[in-house]
Design a protein around this motif. Structure first.
Motif: not given
Length: 494
Positions: A153, A180, A183-184, A187, A223, A225, A443
Motif C-alpha cells: 500500500e 497484484a 496482494l495475492k 491473501e 483491493e 473487493k 485508497r
C-alpha cells in the motif's frame, strides 16, 4: 540480508535467556546449529515478533501514529518519520525517515521482518509438529502478510521474496513484482493464518484468528473487493469475541490496554525490559519535542460536542483537570514547543504520568487493529457493495454511541454518496492519530486534492504542502535500487 537474521536471533537469545552461557559465536549461528529442538522454534518466533520493534531514529516504523504526519491530520516540527520534509519539499529516493532512509526506512525494516518470517517458515517443520506447528506458522504468516501489506500500500510494486535468505543466493539481483502478485501472496498468507490461529481474544501479544481476519478485511477493502470485505468483517462481528471498549482513551495506554476487549492486534512493549526506543510520552509532550500536533483542519472535522475531540488533543487553557501532565501550569500555545495554530496529542499519553522527564521509560502498545475499525470497515464495504442498508447504520451508530462518546445516531434516509461522506468523517475522528488517514486518502483517490497546496497552519498561510500524482507510491530507497541495478527499477516519477 543474511546478517540481519543472525543479528536478530543472537539478540533475542540474549533477551530471552540468562540461565546459561551460550559460547557459540553469534556470527556462526546457522541452520546447522540452530534448528534442533522445539525450544529453538520458541526463540525464533520471539525473534520474528522482535522485528516489529525496528526503529527509525527516535521512533519505530511500526508505531502507527507517526504516519499521521504525512496527512492533513497532524504536524511534526522536528520532522519525525521524515514526514514534514515529504510534505513541504516533496518525496524523493533519498528522503530520510520512513520513506527512503537507506538503513531504517519502512522498506528496509519490513524486508528485515519478511526475511525473518521466511527463515522461520522454511525451517520450523524440522522441530515442531501438530497443533503447535500450525499455530506458530499461522502467526508468522500473519506477520509476513502484515509487512507485505505495508509495502504494497505504500510503495506499490515491490520485490516478492519468500525463500529462506540464509540458504538462498542473495547475490542475485532482485526485481519488482506486480502489486497484484504481492496482494495475492498476502491473501494466501492470511488464509493460512486464519485457518491456523486460535479463535480467541487477543491478550498475549501473539496474533489470533481475529487479528488475521481484521487484516484481511483491510486488504480486501484496499483491493475494492467490497462484498468480500464486508463478509469478512461480518464474520468478526458475528463471532462475538471482540467488543467496543467502554473507555475509549484506555485503548491507548497501559495497563488498561491489556484488558481492552477492542484491541485485535498490537505491537506490545513492557518497560523496563522492552521500552520504546525513546519514550513516546517524551516525543509527544515534552518541551523540545511535541511532535504530533493536530492541524486546525483536523479539529474542524469534529462535530460539536464530540467528546473524542478532547480525548484526542490538548487545547489552550487545559490544566491537569483536563489531563495536562504538568501540575501548576496551563497549556499555552507558543510555550514549551506547543506551536501556535496546532493542538498537541493527548491520545497515547498515560494519564497517570505526571510531570514527565527525559529518561522516562514508557511502554504503550502500538495498536494496529481494533474492533471499532472493523465495524467502520464493514460499514464502508457494505455501503459500497449494496448501499446504506440497516446494517451500515447499525455498525457506524454503535461506534458513535460507545459509552463515554454517546454521539447521536446518523439521520436516516442517506444516499450512498452521503453515507460515504459520513463514514469517511467517522473514520477520521474515531481513528485520529492511529495512522490510517494518509492511507485512507490514497485508497479513496483524494490525497492529491487534500494535500497538494494544503495549509497546515492557518497562522502561516504561505507554507503549503506538495502532493503529486506519483506520490501515491513512495520511492524505493535509492541505495536499494543502486544495489540491485539494473534489475530493480525505481518507481515512476522519481
Amino acid at each position: 540480508m543474511k546478517k540481519y537474521i543472525i543479528i536478530f536471533i543472537a539478540a533475542l537469545a540474549g533477551f530471552t535467556s540468562c540461565k546459561k552461557l551460550d559460547v557459540t559465536p553469534p556470527d556462526k549461528l546457522s541452520n546447522l546449529t540452530f534448528w534442533k529442538t522445539p525450544a529453538d522454534a520458541d526463540l525464533a518466533l520471539t525473534g520474528v515478533y522482535g522485528t516489529l520493534y525496528a526503529r527509525s531514529g527516535q521512533i519505530s516504523t511500526y508505531a502507527p501514529m507517526w504516519y499521521e504526519n504525512f496527512s492533513d491530520n497532524t504536524y511534526t516540527q522536528n520532522n519525525q518519520a521524515g514526514a514534514q520534509q515529504a510534505l513541504v519539499a516533496g518525496l524523493n529516493p533519498s528522503s530520510g525517515g520512513f520513506v527512503a532512509d537507506g538503513s531504517n526506512s519502512l522498506y528496509i525494516n519490513a524486508y528485515k521482518s519478511v526475511a525473518a518470517c521466511n527463515t522461520f517458515l522454511a525451517n520450523v517443520d524440522k522441530v515442531l509438529t501438530g497443533d503447535k506447528l500450525t499455530q506458530y506458522k499461522g502467526e508468522v504468516y500473519f506477520i509476513r502478510a502484515f509487512n507485505y501489506f505495508l509495502l504494497a500500500e505504500t510503495y506499490g510494486n515491490v520485490p516478492l521474496l519468500t525463500a529462506d535468505p540464509i540458504t538462498s543466493d542473495f547475490k542475485q539481483k532482485v526485481s519488482k513484482s506486480s502489486r497484484a502478485d504481492v496482494l495475492k501472496l498476502i491473501e494466501s498468507d492470511l488464509n493460512n493464518a486464519i485457518s491456523g490461529l486460535p479463535n480467541q481474544k487477543f491478550n498475549t501479544g501473539h496474533a489470533v484468528k481475529g487479528s488475521a481476519q481484521g487484516l484481511m478485511t483491510r486488504v480486501l477493502l484496499f483491493e475494492k473487493k467490497y462484498a468480500d470485505a464486508a463478509a469478512m468483517a461480518k464474520s468478526i462481528i458475528d463471532g462475538g469475541l471482540f467488543s467496543l471498549n467502554s473507555n475509549y482513551p484506555s485503548n491507548f495506554y497501559k495497563p488498561d490496554q491489556q484488558s481492552s476487549p477492542e484491541i485485535m492486534f498490537s505491537v506490545q512493549y513492557s518497560a523496563p525490559t522492552i521500552p520504546h526506543p525513546d519514550a513516546l510520552t517524551m516525543i509527544l509532550i515534552l518541551p523540545g519535542y511535541v511532535d504530533l500536533q493536530g492541524t486546525q483542519d483536523m479539529i474542524n472535522e469534529y462535530e460539536a460536542n464530540d467528546p473524542r475531540e478532547k480525548m484526542t488533543f490538548f487545547f489552550p487553557g487545559d490544566t491537569p483537570a483536563q489531563g495536562w501532565p504538568y501540575p501548576g501550569t496551563v497549556g499555552k500555545p507558543g510555550v514549551n514547543n506547543w506551536t501556535a495554530g496546532f493542538y498537541p496529542s493527548k491520545k497515547w499519553l498515560d494519564p497517570k504520568i505526571v510531570n514527565p522527564q527525559p529518561g522516562l521509560l514508557d511502554d504503550q502498545d502500538y495498536v494496529w487493529i481494533r474492533f471499532a475499525d472493523v465495524k467502520l470497515m464493514y460499514a464502508e464495504a457494505q455501503n459500497e457493495a449494496v448501499g446504506p442498508d440497516a446494517s451500515v447504520y447499525k455498525q457506524i451508530n454503535e461506534v458513535r454511541a460507545r459509552p463515554g462518546v454517546n454521539m447521536p445516531a446518523l439521520v436516516t434516509g442517506l444516499s450512498q454518496v452521503d453515507m460515504r461522506a459520513k463514514i469517511r468523517h467517522e473514520r477520521r475522528v474515531e481513528l485520529a492519530l492511529e495512522g490510517f488517514r494518509y492511507f485512507d486518502m490514497r485508497r479513496w483517490g483524494i490525497a492529491k486534492d487534500k494535500l497538494n497546496g494544503f495549509i497546515q497552519n492557518p497562522l502561516i498561510p504561505a507554507t503549503k504542502t506538495i502532493y503529486k500524482d506519483n506520490f501515491d507510491f513512495w520511492p524505493l530507497p535509492q541505495s536499494e535500487v543502486d544495489r540491485n541495478a539494473p534489475a530493480l527499477i525505481q518507481n515512476d516519477g522519481y
